[in-house]
Design an enzyme around this catalytic site. Structure first.
Site, PDB file in Angstrom:
ATOM      1  N   HIS A  21      -5.075  -4.600  14.212  1.00  0.00           N
ATOM      2  CA  HIS A  21      -6.409  -5.217  14.278  1.00  0.00           C
ATOM      3  C   HIS A  21      -6.972  -5.119  15.697  1.00  0.00           C
ATOM      4  O   HIS A  21      -8.134  -4.754  15.889  1.00  0.00           O
ATOM      5  CB  HIS A  21      -6.333  -6.709  13.919  1.00  0.00           C
ATOM      6  CG  HIS A  21      -5.942  -7.014  12.521  1.00  0.00           C
ATOM      7  ND1 HIS A  21      -4.961  -7.932  12.223  1.00  0.00           N
ATOM      8  CD2 HIS A  21      -6.408  -6.558  11.332  1.00  0.00           C
ATOM      9  CE1 HIS A  21      -4.834  -8.034  10.917  1.00  0.00           C
ATOM     10  NE2 HIS A  21      -5.702  -7.195  10.347  1.00  0.00           N
ATOM     11  N   LYS A  45      -7.015 -18.201  -1.174  1.00  0.00           N
ATOM     12  CA  LYS A  45      -5.799 -17.758  -0.497  1.00  0.00           C
ATOM     13  C   LYS A  45      -5.097 -18.953   0.139  1.00  0.00           C
ATOM     14  O   LYS A  45      -5.726 -19.964   0.433  1.00  0.00           O
ATOM     15  CB  LYS A  45      -6.125 -16.723   0.592  1.00  0.00           C
ATOM     16  CG  LYS A  45      -6.545 -15.381   0.040  1.00  0.00           C
ATOM     17  CD  LYS A  45      -6.644 -14.363   1.147  1.00  0.00           C
ATOM     18  CE  LYS A  45      -6.920 -12.981   0.597  1.00  0.00           C
ATOM     19  NZ  LYS A  45      -6.882 -11.958   1.642  1.00  0.00           N
ATOM     20  N   ARG A  94      -5.526   1.671   6.553  1.00  0.00           N
ATOM     21  CA  ARG A  94      -4.197   2.091   6.993  1.00  0.00           C
ATOM     22  C   ARG A  94      -3.730   3.312   6.207  1.00  0.00           C
ATOM     23  O   ARG A  94      -3.115   4.201   6.739  1.00  0.00           O
ATOM     24  CB  ARG A  94      -3.189   0.959   6.792  1.00  0.00           C
ATOM     25  CG  ARG A  94      -3.418  -0.239   7.660  1.00  0.00           C
ATOM     26  CD  ARG A  94      -2.439  -1.310   7.274  1.00  0.00           C
ATOM     27  NE  ARG A  94      -2.581  -1.634   5.870  1.00  0.00           N
ATOM     28  CZ  ARG A  94      -2.942  -2.795   5.386  1.00  0.00           C
ATOM     29  NH1 ARG A  94      -3.179  -3.788   6.180  1.00  0.00           N
ATOM     30  NH2 ARG A  94      -3.062  -2.988   4.100  1.00  0.00           N
ATOM     31  N   SER A 132      -0.728  -7.929   7.912  1.00  0.00           N
ATOM     32  CA  SER A 132      -0.377  -9.319   8.200  1.00  0.00           C
ATOM     33  C   SER A 132       0.704  -9.802   7.238  1.00  0.00           C
ATOM     34  O   SER A 132       1.634 -10.507   7.635  1.00  0.00           O
ATOM     35  CB  SER A 132      -1.615 -10.210   8.093  1.00  0.00           C
ATOM     36  OG  SER A 132      -2.552  -9.856   9.079  1.00  0.00           O
TER      37      SER A 132
END
Length: 180
Positions: A21, A45, A94, A132
């Site tokens: 990030h 979440k 990614r 993460s």
């Protein structure tokens, strides 16, 4: 007539932020008058770090970048961007597996607000596999995060995981691991 400030928004959960990030944020800086790291508050979440904790950590990590600011938001990203006067969303990719979901979000954002464009950036190859979720999993299993996350994040993960591990069984149930 004055020229409008060029603002780019880098949204995400950042739970926690990692070197991938930060790599994207640092590479965004030269191209925009202002970069806003937008920390999502998503009630669906269960983050390890609260929104306030994530904002505080990111602010500390980007403090030396004068054109970067950190804010939290909830709701539609395009509404948040309108409030800022921003027109560009930057999303990190990614792997090819990230593209489909990111592409759908970009198209939906454009549908909701035709003035919003999305740009995809890839982190340096060193961080192309870091997420993460993976960071937290590796850390919880005793893996070494050196070079994948800033020392501040590793320190805070150590503190957070120690408190979670020390909590009595059933304590904080339903809190998603958020402790203060």
């Amino acid at each position: 007539m004055s020229e409008q400030k060029r603002i780019a928004v880098y949204p995400g959960s950042f739970d926690p932020i990692h070197n991938g990030h930060l790599d994207i944020i640092q590479r965004m800086i030269p191209g925009w008058d202002e970069v806003v790291v937008a920390v999502l508050h998503n009630e669906k979440k269960s983050p390890l770090f609260s929104v306030d904790e994530r904002v505080e950590l990111i602010r500390r990590l980007v403090a030396d970048l004068p054109t970067c600011r950190v804010e939290s938001f909830s709701g539609l990203l395009v509404d948040f961007m309108d409030r800022l006067g921003a027109r560009l969303v930057v999303r990190g990719l990614r792997a090819v597996s990230d593209f489909e979901a990111e592409f759908q979000m970009a198209l939906m954002n454009r549908r909701l607000n035709p003035r919003v464009e999305t740009m995809f950036m890839m982190p340096r190859e060193d961080y192309s596999y870091v997420s993460s979720r993976l960071l937290k999993e590796v850390f919880s299993l005793g893996g070494d995060l050196d070079g994948l996350a800033p020392p501040l994040i590793i320190e805070r993960l150590t503190e957070k995981m120690s408190r979670v591990a020390a909590a009595p069984a059933g304590a904080g149930s339903g809190s998603g691991g958020e402790t203060r």
